[in-house]
Design a protein around this motif. Structure first.
Motif, PDB file in Angstrom:
ATOM      1  N   ILE A  75      38.803  34.844  31.452  1.00 25.23           N
ATOM      2  CA  ILE A  75      39.168  34.581  32.840  1.00 25.23           C
ATOM      3  C   ILE A  75      38.300  33.458  33.384  1.00 25.23           C
ATOM      4  O   ILE A  75      37.071  33.519  33.306  1.00 25.23           O
ATOM      5  CB  ILE A  75      39.032  35.850  33.710  1.00 25.23           C
ATOM      6  CG1 ILE A  75      39.980  36.927  33.186  1.00 25.23           C
ATOM      7  CG2 ILE A  75      39.304  35.530  35.181  1.00 25.23           C
ATOM      8  CD1 ILE A  75      39.838  38.267  33.853  1.00 25.23           C
ATOM      9  N   LEU A  84      42.599  31.943  39.763  1.00 32.01           N
ATOM     10  CA  LEU A  84      42.235  32.681  38.553  1.00 32.01           C
ATOM     11  C   LEU A  84      43.171  32.233  37.440  1.00 32.01           C
ATOM     12  O   LEU A  84      44.398  32.284  37.591  1.00 32.01           O
ATOM     13  CB  LEU A  84      42.391  34.190  38.769  1.00 32.01           C
ATOM     14  CG  LEU A  84      41.537  34.817  39.859  1.00 32.01           C
ATOM     15  CD1 LEU A  84      41.911  36.287  40.041  1.00 32.01           C
ATOM     16  CD2 LEU A  84      40.057  34.674  39.549  1.00 32.01           C
ATOM     17  N   LYS A 116      44.803  42.163  34.790  1.00 31.88           N
ATOM     18  CA  LYS A 116      45.132  40.981  35.593  1.00 31.88           C
ATOM     19  C   LYS A 116      45.045  41.336  37.074  1.00 31.88           C
ATOM     20  O   LYS A 116      44.428  40.613  37.865  1.00 31.88           O
ATOM     21  CB  LYS A 116      46.541  40.478  35.240  1.00 31.88           C
ATOM     22  CG  LYS A 116      47.036  39.352  36.125  1.00 31.88           C
ATOM     23  CD  LYS A 116      48.455  38.933  35.773  1.00 31.88           C
ATOM     24  CE  LYS A 116      48.927  37.863  36.748  1.00 31.88           C
ATOM     25  NZ  LYS A 116      50.235  37.314  36.389  1.00 31.88           N
ATOM     26  N   GLN A 117      45.648  42.446  37.449  1.00 32.97           N
ATOM     27  CA  GLN A 117      45.625  42.897  38.840  1.00 32.97           C
ATOM     28  C   GLN A 117      44.201  43.238  39.280  1.00 32.97           C
ATOM     29  O   GLN A 117      43.795  42.948  40.403  1.00 32.97           O
ATOM     30  CB  GLN A 117      46.546  44.115  39.025  1.00 32.97           C
ATOM     31  CG  GLN A 117      46.701  44.544  40.461  1.00 32.97           C
ATOM     32  CD  GLN A 117      47.283  43.454  41.348  1.00 32.97           C
ATOM     33  OE1 GLN A 117      48.161  42.713  40.952  1.00 32.97           O
ATOM     34  NE2 GLN A 117      46.772  43.345  42.563  1.00 32.97           N
ATOM     35  N   GLU A 151      42.324  40.141  40.183  1.00 30.61           N
ATOM     36  CA  GLU A 151      42.751  39.651  41.499  1.00 30.61           C
ATOM     37  C   GLU A 151      42.111  40.457  42.623  1.00 30.61           C
ATOM     38  O   GLU A 151      41.629  39.890  43.612  1.00 30.61           O
ATOM     39  CB  GLU A 151      44.271  39.719  41.613  1.00 30.61           C
ATOM     40  CG  GLU A 151      44.788  39.197  42.933  1.00 30.61           C
ATOM     41  CD  GLU A 151      46.303  39.184  43.010  1.00 30.61           C
ATOM     42  OE1 GLU A 151      46.824  39.194  44.141  1.00 30.61           O
ATOM     43  OE2 GLU A 151      46.976  39.143  41.960  1.00 30.61           O
ATOM     44  N   VAL A 184      43.930  34.021  47.189  1.00 30.73           N
ATOM     45  CA  VAL A 184      43.767  34.106  45.736  1.00 30.73           C
ATOM     46  C   VAL A 184      45.099  33.787  45.069  1.00 30.73           C
ATOM     47  O   VAL A 184      46.127  34.381  45.400  1.00 30.73           O
ATOM     48  CB  VAL A 184      43.286  35.509  45.288  1.00 30.73           C
ATOM     49  CG1 VAL A 184      43.226  35.599  43.769  1.00 30.73           C
ATOM     50  CG2 VAL A 184      41.940  35.846  45.907  1.00 30.73           C
ATOM     51  N   ASN A 216      46.609  34.130  41.498  1.00 33.87           N
ATOM     52  CA  ASN A 216      46.360  34.764  40.212  1.00 33.87           C
ATOM     53  C   ASN A 216      47.342  34.219  39.181  1.00 33.87           C
ATOM     54  O   ASN A 216      48.491  34.628  39.128  1.00 33.87           O
ATOM     55  CB  ASN A 216      46.492  36.284  40.345  1.00 33.87           C
ATOM     56  CG  ASN A 216      46.055  36.999  39.083  1.00 33.87           C
ATOM     57  OD1 ASN A 216      45.816  36.384  38.053  1.00 33.87           O
ATOM     58  ND2 ASN A 216      45.956  38.306  39.173  1.00 33.87           N
TER      59      ASN A 216
END
Length: 190
Positions: A69, A80, A90-91, A94, A106, A108
């Motif tokens: 990341i 990101l 992934k979530q 974020e 943000v 993502n």
């Protein structure tokens, strides 16, 4: 000023051809700072935000060890990028970024897959360097207001620009070989 930009571009090209990639990247980063039109305080604030997010992400072994990341911050806007094999991770990345109080937004763009190879990351760095060099050599483009991030051939352009400047930057990025797609994450000023 145009001769200076051409000289810097030429210097970067010679350095990269001589396989001193890390040195060229450091040189390009130094050049980017010279042309960055944000105040020093804003640049330091963005760096602090990135460091906070990174420290929080490192607290999770799955994100630290099994994911790749990257965190980019420009004017308190977070991008990101990278890869993680799990959509929940992934979530989670974020949510971690959003938990930093100074963050205003943000984006993502982490993909759900295994981490990319070092060869792909090197290619991405080369693409970024070529785009930045072309931007520096383009007269009337305030390239210091634009952050360039490349991940797996996808180029992300961030910054505070006029719409005309954004279109010039996008055109430059699209013409660089290896670019798969260009994503605009600009804040527009008029």
């Amino acid at each position: 000023m145009n001769k200076f930009r051409a000289f810097i571009l030429l210097l970067i090209a010679f350095t990269l051809q001589s396989c001193f990639f890390a040195g060229a990247a450091a040189g390009a980063a130094a050049i980017a700072v010279v042309y960055d039109h944000r105040t020093l305080n804003k640049m330091l604030n963005d760096a602090d935000i990135a460091n906070k997010i990174s420290a929080r992400i490192r607290q999770y072994p799955s994100l630290r060890n099994e994911s790749h990341i990257e965190i980019t911050v420009f004017n308190r806007v977070v991008l990101l990028t990278g890869e993680t094999p799990n959509p929940a991770w992934k979530q989670q990345a974020e949510e971690i970024a959003k938990s930093v109080s100074e963050v205003t937004r943000v984006y993502n763009q982490i993909t759900v897959q295994g981490p990319t190879s070092p060869l792909i990351r090197t290619s991405d760095s080369w693409i970024t360097t070529k785009i930045k060099g072309q931007m520096l050599a383009t007269e009337d483009l305030k390239s210091g207001s634009i952050k360039v991030v490349t991940d797996n051939g996808v180029v992300y352009l961030m910054g505070i620009v006029k719409r005309e400047q954004a279109e010039v930057a996008v055109d430059i990025a699209r013409q660089v070989s290896g670019v798969q797609k260009v994503v605009k994450i600009f804040q527009y000023r008029n």
